[in-house]
Design a protein around this motif. Structure first.
Motif, PDB file in Angstrom:
ATOM      1  N   LEU A 182       0.785  -1.144   0.152  1.00 13.87           N
ATOM      2  CA  LEU A 182       0.040  -0.171  -0.115  1.00 13.87           C
ATOM      3  C   LEU A 182       0.918   1.306  -0.056  1.00 13.87           C
ATOM      4  CD1 LEU A 182      -3.072   0.206   0.566  1.00 13.87           C
ATOM      5  CD2 LEU A 182      -2.498   0.272   2.861  1.00 13.87           C
ATOM      6  N   ALA A 183       0.840   2.030  -1.051  1.00 17.47           N
ATOM      7  CA  ALA A 183       1.493   3.332  -1.015  1.00 17.47           C
ATOM      8  C   ALA A 183       0.938   4.599  -0.535  1.00 17.47           C
ATOM      9  CB  ALA A 183       2.246   3.239  -2.305  1.00 17.47           C
ATOM     10  N   LEU A 184       1.357   5.380   0.109  1.00 15.88           N
ATOM     11  CA  LEU A 184       0.699   6.252   0.787  1.00 15.88           C
ATOM     12  C   LEU A 184       1.487   7.503   0.605  1.00 15.88           C
ATOM     13  CD1 LEU A 184      -0.533   4.710   4.447  1.00 15.88           C
ATOM     14  CD2 LEU A 184      -1.920   4.872   2.110  1.00 15.88           C
ATOM     15  N   LEU A 185       0.478   8.662   0.188  1.00 14.64           N
ATOM     16  CA  LEU A 185       1.276   9.975  -0.221  1.00 14.64           C
ATOM     17  C   LEU A 185       1.384  10.813   0.817  1.00 14.64           C
ATOM     18  CD1 LEU A 185       1.424  10.958  -3.000  1.00 14.64           C
ATOM     19  CD2 LEU A 185      -0.683  12.268  -3.001  1.00 14.64           C
ATOM     20  N   GLU A 209      15.404   4.190   6.740  1.00 17.99           N
ATOM     21  CA  GLU A 209      15.382   5.311   7.525  1.00 17.99           C
ATOM     22  C   GLU A 209      15.398   6.594   6.600  1.00 17.99           C
ATOM     23  OE1 GLU A 209      17.394   5.089  11.025  1.00 17.99           O
ATOM     24  OE2 GLU A 209      16.622   3.010  11.548  1.00 17.99           O
ATOM     25  N   ILE A 210      16.292   6.495   5.262  1.00 19.76           N
ATOM     26  CA  ILE A 210      16.366   7.457   4.575  1.00 19.76           C
ATOM     27  C   ILE A 210      15.766   7.334   3.242  1.00 19.76           C
ATOM     28  CG2 ILE A 210      18.368   8.714   3.086  1.00 19.76           C
ATOM     29  CD1 ILE A 210      18.453   8.780   6.317  1.00 19.76           C
ATOM     30  N   ALA A 211      15.096   8.290   2.765  1.00 25.20           N
ATOM     31  CA  ALA A 211      14.128   8.257   1.685  1.00 25.20           C
ATOM     32  C   ALA A 211      15.130   7.946   0.371  1.00 25.20           C
ATOM     33  CB  ALA A 211      13.343   9.679   1.344  1.00 25.20           C
ATOM     34  N   ARG A 212      14.630   7.094  -0.577  1.00 27.54           N
ATOM     35  CA  ARG A 212      15.478   7.107  -1.512  1.00 27.54           C
ATOM     36  C   ARG A 212      14.580   7.192  -2.941  1.00 27.54           C
ATOM     37  NH1 ARG A 212      14.027   1.439  -2.883  1.00 27.54           N
ATOM     38  NH2 ARG A 212      13.209   0.554  -1.214  1.00 27.54           N
ATOM     39  N   THR A 213      15.162   7.224  -4.255  1.00 28.39           N
ATOM     40  CA  THR A 213      14.561   7.642  -5.334  1.00 28.39           C
ATOM     41  C   THR A 213      13.701   6.569  -5.845  1.00 28.39           C
ATOM     42  OG1 THR A 213      16.034   9.343  -5.788  1.00 28.39           O
ATOM     43  CG2 THR A 213      14.585   8.644  -7.649  1.00 28.39           C
ATOM     44  N   GLY A 214      12.334   6.314  -6.051  1.00 26.78           N
ATOM     45  CA  GLY A 214      11.649   5.224  -6.584  1.00 26.78           C
ATOM     46  C   GLY A 214      11.464   5.761  -8.282  1.00 26.78           C
ATOM     47  N   ALA A 215      10.288   4.883  -8.687  1.00 25.04           N
ATOM     48  CA  ALA A 215      10.106   4.801  -9.952  1.00 25.04           C
ATOM     49  C   ALA A 215       9.566   6.270 -10.334  1.00 25.04           C
ATOM     50  CB  ALA A 215       8.830   3.790 -10.549  1.00 25.04           C
ATOM     51  N   ILE A 271      10.944   7.775  -2.159  1.00 27.47           N
ATOM     52  CA  ILE A 271      10.152   6.839  -1.468  1.00 27.47           C
ATOM     53  C   ILE A 271      10.675   6.151  -0.131  1.00 27.47           C
ATOM     54  CG2 ILE A 271       8.950   6.119  -3.484  1.00 27.47           C
ATOM     55  CD1 ILE A 271      10.795   3.458  -3.500  1.00 27.47           C
ATOM     56  N   GLY A 272      10.051   5.486   0.615  1.00 27.95           N
ATOM     57  CA  GLY A 272      10.744   4.765   1.839  1.00 27.95           C
ATOM     58  C   GLY A 272       9.598   3.808   2.192  1.00 27.95           C
ATOM     59  N   LEU A 291       2.680  -4.247   4.251  1.00 27.36           N
ATOM     60  CA  LEU A 291       3.863  -3.594   3.796  1.00 27.36           C
ATOM     61  C   LEU A 291       3.476  -2.130   3.085  1.00 27.36           C
ATOM     62  CD1 LEU A 291       7.001  -3.207   2.903  1.00 27.36           C
ATOM     63  CD2 LEU A 291       6.590  -4.270   0.662  1.00 27.36           C
ATOM     64  N   VAL A 292       3.855  -0.921   3.759  1.00 27.38           N
ATOM     65  CA  VAL A 292       3.345   0.447   3.334  1.00 27.38           C
ATOM     66  C   VAL A 292       4.598   1.091   2.833  1.00 27.38           C
ATOM     67  CG1 VAL A 292       2.717   2.696   4.482  1.00 27.38           C
ATOM     68  CG2 VAL A 292       1.684   0.241   5.079  1.00 27.38           C
ATOM     69  N   GLU A 293       4.488   1.959   1.764  1.00 27.01           N
ATOM     70  CA  GLU A 293       5.309   2.557   1.400  1.00 27.01           C
ATOM     71  C   GLU A 293       4.924   4.199   1.323  1.00 27.01           C
ATOM     72  OE1 GLU A 293       5.658   2.047  -3.159  1.00 27.01           O
ATOM     73  OE2 GLU A 293       7.216   3.187  -3.414  1.00 27.01           O
ATOM     74  N   ILE A 294       5.969   4.944   1.668  1.00 23.23           N
ATOM     75  CA  ILE A 294       5.631   6.228   1.572  1.00 23.23           C
ATOM     76  C   ILE A 294       6.162   6.995   0.545  1.00 23.23           C
ATOM     77  CG2 ILE A 294       6.149   8.380   2.921  1.00 23.23           C
ATOM     78  CD1 ILE A 294       4.701   6.498   4.805  1.00 23.23           C
ATOM     79  N   VAL A 295       5.392   7.625  -0.274  1.00 21.38           N
ATOM     80  CA  VAL A 295       5.586   8.238  -1.429  1.00 21.38           C
ATOM     81  C   VAL A 295       5.521   9.653  -1.561  1.00 21.38           C
ATOM     82  CG1 VAL A 295       5.168   8.272  -4.030  1.00 21.38           C
ATOM     83  CG2 VAL A 295       4.851   6.299  -2.871  1.00 21.38           C
ATOM     84  N   GLN A 296       6.817  10.414  -2.027  1.00 23.55           N
ATOM     85  CA  GLN A 296       6.605  11.879  -2.427  1.00 23.55           C
ATOM     86  C   GLN A 296       6.608  11.986  -3.973  1.00 23.55           C
ATOM     87  OE1 GLN A 296       9.611  14.013  -0.338  1.00 23.55           O
ATOM     88  NE2 GLN A 296       9.431  15.687  -1.679  1.00 23.55           N
TER      89      GLN A 296
END
Lengths: 134, 134
Positions: B79-82, B103-109, B114-115, B126-131
């Protein structure tokens, strides 16, 4: 033709703790709690922006959710997609030979009309069709 | 504070077939396809109303998705949450002692930041945080 997401269903074993944790992680709002006797579950609903998350705890070991948890553990359980007319969508999917659990729509929580596709239709994902305000 | 759903991730073994089936079931639109080499996956994205579904196929048996499928089968994966600021949310969750994968955000698609939370933080989900647009 489905219209988008109605909610995401998550199987949990401790409804208090899960509600507390999901609210803490998301900063969302608690919406409501309901025992759905027919499904042998208690649900807690939280809202995060336009996302509705339904946390589902079995109230009986004969509940389909109890069986799911026994087989796969707690976690993501189903994806509920919104339809204008649940029965029409079930008919359409049946005609396209997608395997259904419910060929006839039935009444779900909060006076919805619902029906489930069989998880085998979509590679293991349990999809619920939901019609609101019908 | 998270803002709602970004997308739902689904683990599949046949990306062509899964894309075809999800489009047929939902009546949604195909959005795009991408190989994410770093994750050893190929994704196919479809849109159903405001819902974004990411179908994910492993391209290598060492992919985390290949391991997920081997352990649990194909099906709902994450589940990816914004978030407005992914790193700020990871910091907040870390301070609240929710177990994190990143712990450190990284570059996703698609140039997102993301993290991931550890699935143990939220009962197996499994939860993904997406900016986006950062």
């Amino acid at each position: 033709m489905l219209q988008g997401l109605d909610h995401i269903g998550i199987a949990v074993d401790d409804l208090e703790q899960a509600t507390k944790d999901w609210l803490a992680v998301t900063g969302g709002q608690f919406v409501h709690r309901e025992v759905v006797a027919e499904q042998k579950v208690e649900i807690s609903v939280i809202q995060v922006g336009s996302l509705r998350i339904e946390l589902i705890r079995p109230t009986d070991s004969a509940s389909p959710i109890a069986k799911f948890i026994a087989a796969r553990g707690t976690g993501l359980h189903h994806l509920a997609l919104l339809a204008q007319n649940a029965q029409a969508e079930l008919n359409r999917l049946n005609a396209s030979e997608f395997m259904l659990i419910d060929e006839i729509a039935r009444t779900g929580a909060e006076q919805t009309q619902i029906g489930f596709l069989h998880p085998r239709a979509l590679g293991g994902v349990l999809v619920e069709i939901v019609q609101r305000g019908g």
